[in-house]
Design an enzyme around this catalytic site. Structure first.
Site, PDB file in Angstrom:
ATOM      1  N   ARG A   1      30.738  10.684 -21.958  1.00  0.00           N
ATOM      2  CA  ARG A   1      29.634  11.850 -22.481  1.00  0.00           C
ATOM      3  C   ARG A   1      29.969  13.071 -21.787  1.00  0.00           C
ATOM      4  O   ARG A   1      30.241  13.038 -20.605  1.00  0.00           O
ATOM      5  CB  ARG A   1      28.317  11.177 -22.530  1.00  0.00           C
ATOM      6  CG  ARG A   1      27.148  12.133 -22.617  1.00  0.00           C
ATOM      7  CD  ARG A   1      25.567  11.562 -22.874  1.00  0.00           C
ATOM      8  NE  ARG A   1      24.955  10.935 -21.609  1.00  0.00           N
ATOM      9  CZ  ARG A   1      25.147   9.692 -21.334  1.00  0.00           C
ATOM     10  NH1 ARG A   1      25.388   8.711 -22.356  1.00  0.00           N
ATOM     11  NH2 ARG A   1      24.562   9.273 -20.288  1.00  0.00           N
TER      12      ARG A   1
ATOM     13  N   ASP B   1      19.943  18.434 -16.393  1.00  0.00           N
ATOM     14  CA  ASP B   1      20.482  17.261 -17.050  1.00  0.00           C
ATOM     15  C   ASP B   1      21.851  17.516 -17.406  1.00  0.00           C
ATOM     16  O   ASP B   1      22.092  18.158 -18.467  1.00  0.00           O
ATOM     17  CB  ASP B   1      19.731  17.000 -18.212  1.00  0.00           C
ATOM     18  CG  ASP B   1      19.882  15.760 -18.789  1.00  0.00           C
ATOM     19  OD1 ASP B   1      20.844  14.829 -18.529  1.00  0.00           O
ATOM     20  OD2 ASP B   1      19.468  15.503 -20.131  1.00  0.00           O
TER      21      ASP B   1
ATOM     22  N   GLU C   1      27.715  16.728 -20.948  1.00  0.00           N
ATOM     23  CA  GLU C   1      26.474  17.159 -21.303  1.00  0.00           C
ATOM     24  C   GLU C   1      26.314  18.345 -20.610  1.00  0.00           C
ATOM     25  O   GLU C   1      26.644  18.659 -19.151  1.00  0.00           O
ATOM     26  CB  GLU C   1      25.319  16.256 -20.825  1.00  0.00           C
ATOM     27  CG  GLU C   1      23.955  16.610 -20.798  1.00  0.00           C
ATOM     28  CD  GLU C   1      22.820  15.738 -20.844  1.00  0.00           C
ATOM     29  OE1 GLU C   1      23.253  14.603 -20.041  1.00  0.00           O
ATOM     30  OE2 GLU C   1      21.803  15.724 -21.310  1.00  0.00           O
TER      31      GLU C   1
ATOM     32  N   ASP D   1      25.578  10.976 -15.087  1.00  0.00           N
ATOM     33  CA  ASP D   1      24.631  11.640 -15.826  1.00  0.00           C
ATOM     34  C   ASP D   1      23.468  11.710 -14.846  1.00  0.00           C
ATOM     35  O   ASP D   1      22.529  10.836 -14.486  1.00  0.00           O
ATOM     36  CB  ASP D   1      24.031  11.023 -17.222  1.00  0.00           C
ATOM     37  CG  ASP D   1      23.205  11.556 -17.768  1.00  0.00           C
ATOM     38  OD1 ASP D   1      22.474  12.645 -17.356  1.00  0.00           O
ATOM     39  OD2 ASP D   1      22.717  11.192 -19.057  1.00  0.00           O
TER      40      ASP D   1
ATOM     41  N   HIS E   1      21.675   4.270 -20.832  1.00  0.00           N
ATOM     42  CA  HIS E   1      20.699   4.639 -19.554  1.00  0.00           C
ATOM     43  C   HIS E   1      20.900   3.875 -18.653  1.00  0.00           C
ATOM     44  O   HIS E   1      19.904   3.265 -17.936  1.00  0.00           O
ATOM     45  CB  HIS E   1      19.230   4.818 -19.958  1.00  0.00           C
ATOM     46  CG  HIS E   1      18.914   6.206 -20.849  1.00  0.00           C
ATOM     47  ND1 HIS E   1      17.730   6.231 -21.145  1.00  0.00           N
ATOM     48  CD2 HIS E   1      19.638   7.141 -20.919  1.00  0.00           C
ATOM     49  CE1 HIS E   1      17.758   7.629 -21.894  1.00  0.00           C
ATOM     50  NE2 HIS E   1      19.012   8.057 -21.559  1.00  0.00           N
TER      51      HIS E   1
ATOM     52  N   HIS F   1      18.312  17.375 -26.792  1.00  0.00           N
ATOM     53  CA  HIS F   1      16.816  17.471 -26.796  1.00  0.00           C
ATOM     54  C   HIS F   1      16.387  18.509 -25.720  1.00  0.00           C
ATOM     55  O   HIS F   1      17.213  19.191 -25.095  1.00  0.00           O
ATOM     56  CB  HIS F   1      16.388  16.006 -25.857  1.00  0.00           C
ATOM     57  CG  HIS F   1      17.002  15.948 -24.577  1.00  0.00           C
ATOM     58  ND1 HIS F   1      16.759  16.675 -23.331  1.00  0.00           N
ATOM     59  CD2 HIS F   1      18.162  15.190 -24.256  1.00  0.00           C
ATOM     60  CE1 HIS F   1      17.276  16.246 -22.452  1.00  0.00           C
ATOM     61  NE2 HIS F   1      18.471  15.276 -22.886  1.00  0.00           N
TER      62      HIS F   1
ATOM     63  N   TYR G   1      30.915   5.746 -27.190  1.00  0.00           N
ATOM     64  CA  TYR G   1      31.030   4.743 -26.315  1.00  0.00           C
ATOM     65  C   TYR G   1      31.835   3.282 -27.233  1.00  0.00           C
ATOM     66  O   TYR G   1      31.282   3.159 -28.297  1.00  0.00           O
ATOM     67  CB  TYR G   1      29.665   4.219 -26.028  1.00  0.00           C
ATOM     68  CG  TYR G   1      28.930   5.418 -25.802  1.00  0.00           C
ATOM     69  CD1 TYR G   1      28.880   5.878 -24.357  1.00  0.00           C
ATOM     70  CD2 TYR G   1      28.184   6.423 -26.625  1.00  0.00           C
ATOM     71  CE1 TYR G   1      28.047   7.365 -23.924  1.00  0.00           C
ATOM     72  CE2 TYR G   1      27.667   7.630 -26.171  1.00  0.00           C
ATOM     73  CZ  TYR G   1      27.758   7.702 -25.015  1.00  0.00           C
ATOM     74  OH  TYR G   1      26.809   9.189 -24.763  1.00  0.00           O
TER      75      TYR G   1
ATOM     76  N   ASP H   1       0.643  -1.336  -0.140  1.00  0.00           N
ATOM     77  CA  ASP H   1      -0.147   0.037  -0.003  1.00  0.00           C
ATOM     78  C   ASP H   1       0.996   1.426   0.040  1.00  0.00           C
ATOM     79  O   ASP H   1       0.349   2.355   0.246  1.00  0.00           O
ATOM     80  CB  ASP H   1      -0.818  -0.234   1.305  1.00  0.00           C
ATOM     81  CG  ASP H   1      -0.295  -0.045   2.429  1.00  0.00           C
ATOM     82  OD1 ASP H   1       0.727  -0.101   2.627  1.00  0.00           O
ATOM     83  OD2 ASP H   1      -0.868   0.076   3.686  1.00  0.00           O
TER      84      ASP H   1
ATOM     85  N   GLU I   1      24.900  17.117 -25.771  1.00  0.00           N
ATOM     86  CA  GLU I   1      25.530  16.123 -25.086  1.00  0.00           C
ATOM     87  C   GLU I   1      26.140  14.972 -25.961  1.00  0.00           C
ATOM     88  O   GLU I   1      25.732  13.900 -26.018  1.00  0.00           O
ATOM     89  CB  GLU I   1      24.393  15.385 -24.262  1.00  0.00           C
ATOM     90  CG  GLU I   1      23.189  15.079 -24.831  1.00  0.00           C
ATOM     91  CD  GLU I   1      22.245  14.527 -23.941  1.00  0.00           C
ATOM     92  OE1 GLU I   1      22.527  13.312 -23.477  1.00  0.00           O
ATOM     93  OE2 GLU I   1      21.143  14.839 -24.101  1.00  0.00           O
TER      94      GLU I   1
ATOM     95  N   HIS J   1      23.291   8.123 -30.367  1.00  0.00           N
ATOM     96  CA  HIS J   1      22.399   8.978 -30.038  1.00  0.00           C
ATOM     97  C   HIS J   1      22.097  10.320 -30.450  1.00  0.00           C
ATOM     98  O   HIS J   1      23.235  10.750 -31.338  1.00  0.00           O
ATOM     99  CB  HIS J   1      22.106   8.846 -28.324  1.00  0.00           C
ATOM    100  CG  HIS J   1      23.288   9.473 -27.590  1.00  0.00           C
ATOM    101  ND1 HIS J   1      23.508  11.009 -27.697  1.00  0.00           N
ATOM    102  CD2 HIS J   1      24.288   8.778 -27.157  1.00  0.00           C
ATOM    103  CE1 HIS J   1      24.685  11.079 -26.790  1.00  0.00           C
ATOM    104  NE2 HIS J   1      25.288   9.943 -26.423  1.00  0.00           N
TER     105      HIS J   1
ATOM    106  N   HIS K   1      13.215  15.293 -20.963  1.00  0.00           N
ATOM    107  CA  HIS K   1      13.227  15.288 -22.466  1.00  0.00           C
ATOM    108  C   HIS K   1      12.003  16.041 -22.733  1.00  0.00           C
ATOM    109  O   HIS K   1      10.645  15.523 -22.867  1.00  0.00           O
ATOM    110  CB  HIS K   1      12.966  13.825 -22.928  1.00  0.00           C
ATOM    111  CG  HIS K   1      14.281  13.096 -22.769  1.00  0.00           C
ATOM    112  ND1 HIS K   1      14.432  11.620 -23.020  1.00  0.00           N
ATOM    113  CD2 HIS K   1      15.602  13.529 -22.273  1.00  0.00           C
ATOM    114  CE1 HIS K   1      15.652  11.296 -22.680  1.00  0.00           C
ATOM    115  NE2 HIS K   1      16.343  12.286 -22.462  1.00  0.00           N
TER     116      HIS K   1
HETATM  117  N1  GLY Z   1      19.745  11.896 -18.984  1.00  0.00           N
HETATM  118  C1  GLY Z   1      18.941  11.459 -20.113  1.00  0.00           C
HETATM  119  C2  GLY Z   1      19.560  12.274 -21.050  1.00  0.00           C
HETATM  120  O1  GLY Z   1      20.666  12.666 -21.112  1.00  0.00           O
HETATM  121  O2  GLY Z   1      18.988  12.348 -22.021  1.00  0.00           O
HETATM  122 MN    MN Z   2      20.172  14.827 -21.802  1.00  0.00          MN
HETATM  123 MN    MN Z   3      21.754  13.164 -19.317  1.00  0.00          MN
END
Ligand code: GLY
Ligand code: MN
Ligand code: MN
Length: 436
Positions: free
Chosen positions: A403, A268, A405, A257, A240, A351, A385, A37, A381, A347, A358
């Site tokens: 990465r 982000d 960002e 990240d 992710h 975004h 990899y 619950d 970003e 990727h 996002h």
């Molecule tokens: N943290 C997810 C992205 O960088 O889009």
């Molecule tokens: Mn991002």
């Molecule tokens: Mn990110």
């Protein structure tokens, strides 16, 4: 802080964009069970929050077309016994004074009143596909209204996605929203800085996550904008990764990240750093290439630049660098055309960012990549990899994932990096991790 007037203006703006004879139905989030619950921590639906600033579950906002933005809220009634357990509720009496909505009714009256609100309307806007329960309720009401229509009362023609209209509105941030995003960015960079300083003494990824969350919470951000990614060694190649349960090996490169959420606005940010404070030769070569791509892409952010241009700059910079490093061989234009980078960079570079990490808003308009405009906020970003079984590259590169960002606002003449205070150059990162 976002004022009640700003919320009212947003409701009016939505009302003005609705075709005549339309009504928008925007539901609040519910409180899903986690287990037994116990509930997940409540997070309001972003569209509903954008239009109301109201942070309670189980509510519906109704906005009619016509420009005045007349709004009706259905929400939970006051209930002394339940408030004893879960805290005060707004109820209906104070809804006008606190939220500026025109009318408020208990949610229990929705089934009776919604047909009246829909009667005579041709078009119904709601977030299509977001909640099957609300969707079923709206469609069921529609059938009831349709039956009445045979008796000459109304003629409902169709359902439309409210997310398209709200996506356009939310894409352009107001001064008040930017102030909240700057705070999310400030706290986020403080969390990353703390994690970097702590990492050499830590043994597991989750300990690094704890440093981030400690600083976010300590500075007033009660939640993360998304599950933190603390990925050491080859886990950095899982885009992710959120297990965050592996040992931090002494020579590991760690990709972090993570973003704090402040009053529902997201940051982000990603940084990648060596646990021992010194990049290995290979790690540094890859890091510097990703950094070069990120700097080139950020430099291009300005009004008029097309969204896809950011990715094009990243792809070109990375491909040129991969050729220089001997990882790719061939002529750069041809390699880009073939997508030779895709096994190492799979990727998008960017975004939108806002209430959602996002965030909403179209990336293409009239069949073309959208041009950036002042007060849009986007991430930049790039990454590289080298999966541990990527047989097309020499073994010395495998297992490296990088990465970087940052969160970038488009200004009138260029851009503002909201997260620039967090070092990103390789040498500055090393200094921070070493605690020098
Ligand atoms: N943290 C997810 C992205 O960088 O889009
Ligand atoms: Mn991002
Ligand atoms: Mn990110």
């Amino acid at each position: 802080m976002i004022t009640i007037e700003e919320y009212k203006k947003r409701r009016q703006a939505l009302s003005q964009q609705l075709p005549s004879n339309a009504v928008a139905l925007i539901p609040a989030a519910s409180e899903p069970l986690r287990n037994g619950d116990a509930h997940y921590r409540f997070r309001q639906d972003s569209d509903f929050y954008y239009l109301t600033g109201f942070n309670e579950p189980d509510a519906l906002l109704v906005i009619c077309s016509g420009g005045a933005g007349e709004s009706v809220l259905f929400n939970r009634p006051r209930n002394e016994a339940e408030e004893q357990w879960t805290g005060p509720r707004l109820g209906q009496e104070d809804a006008n004074a606190v939220l500026g909505v025109d009318f408020a009714f208990p949610l229990s009256r929705l089934d009776e009143m919604l047909p009246q609100l829909l009667a005579g309307k041709s078009l119904v806007y709601y977030p299509l596909g977001r909640s099957s329960q609300w969707e079923a309720r709206f469609r069921e009401t529609w059938f009831r209204v349709k039956n009445n229509a045979r008796r000459g009362l109304a003629s409902l023609e169709g359902f439309y996605d409210s997310s398209c209209l709200l996506g356009e509105m939310r894409l352009f941030k107001s001064d008040a929203e930017l102030a909240l995003m700057r705070e999310a960015a400030r706290v986020t960079t403080a969390g990353h800085r703390r994690a970097m300083r702590a990492c050499s003494a830590l043994t597991h990824e989750y300990q690094l996550e704890a440093e981030l969350v400690y600083e976010f919470t300590r500075q007033g951000c009660r939640d993360v904008a998304y599950d933190s990614i603390v990925a050491s060694g080859p886990a950095a190649c899982v885009l992710h990764y959120t297990e965050n349960n592996q040992l931090l090996r002494p020579n590991a490169l760690i990709l972090v990240d993570a973003g704090a959420e402040y009053q529902n606005y997201a940051a982000d940010v990603t940084r990648t750093y060596p646990k021992n404070g010194t990049f290995s030769h290979e790690q540094r070569q890859i890091y510097e290439l990703v950094y070069l791509a990120q700097q080139a892409a950020i430099a291009a952010v300005q009004p008029g630049c097309r969204f896809e241009q950011i990715q094009a700059i990243v792809v070109r910079t990375l491909t040129e660098g991969l050729v220089d490093l001997g990882i790719l061989t061939g002529e750069v234009d041809g390699l880009i055309e073939q997508g030779a980078y895709r096994s190492m960079y799979m990727h998008q570079s960017s975004h939108w960012l806002g209430l959602d990490v996002h965030d909403c808003g179209n990336y293409r308009v009239n069949g073309e990549s959208r041009r950036l405009a002042p007060n849009m906020v986007l991430t930049v970003e790039p990454g590289l990899y080298f999966h541990h079984d990527l047989q097309t590259v020499a073994s010395r590169w495998r297992g490296i994932g990088v990465r970087i960002e940052d969160d970038i606002r488009v200004t009138e003449s260029g851009h503002e990096n909201l997260t620039a205070s967090l070092p990103a150059a390789a040498s500055d990162i090393e200094v921070l991790v070493r605690g020098e």
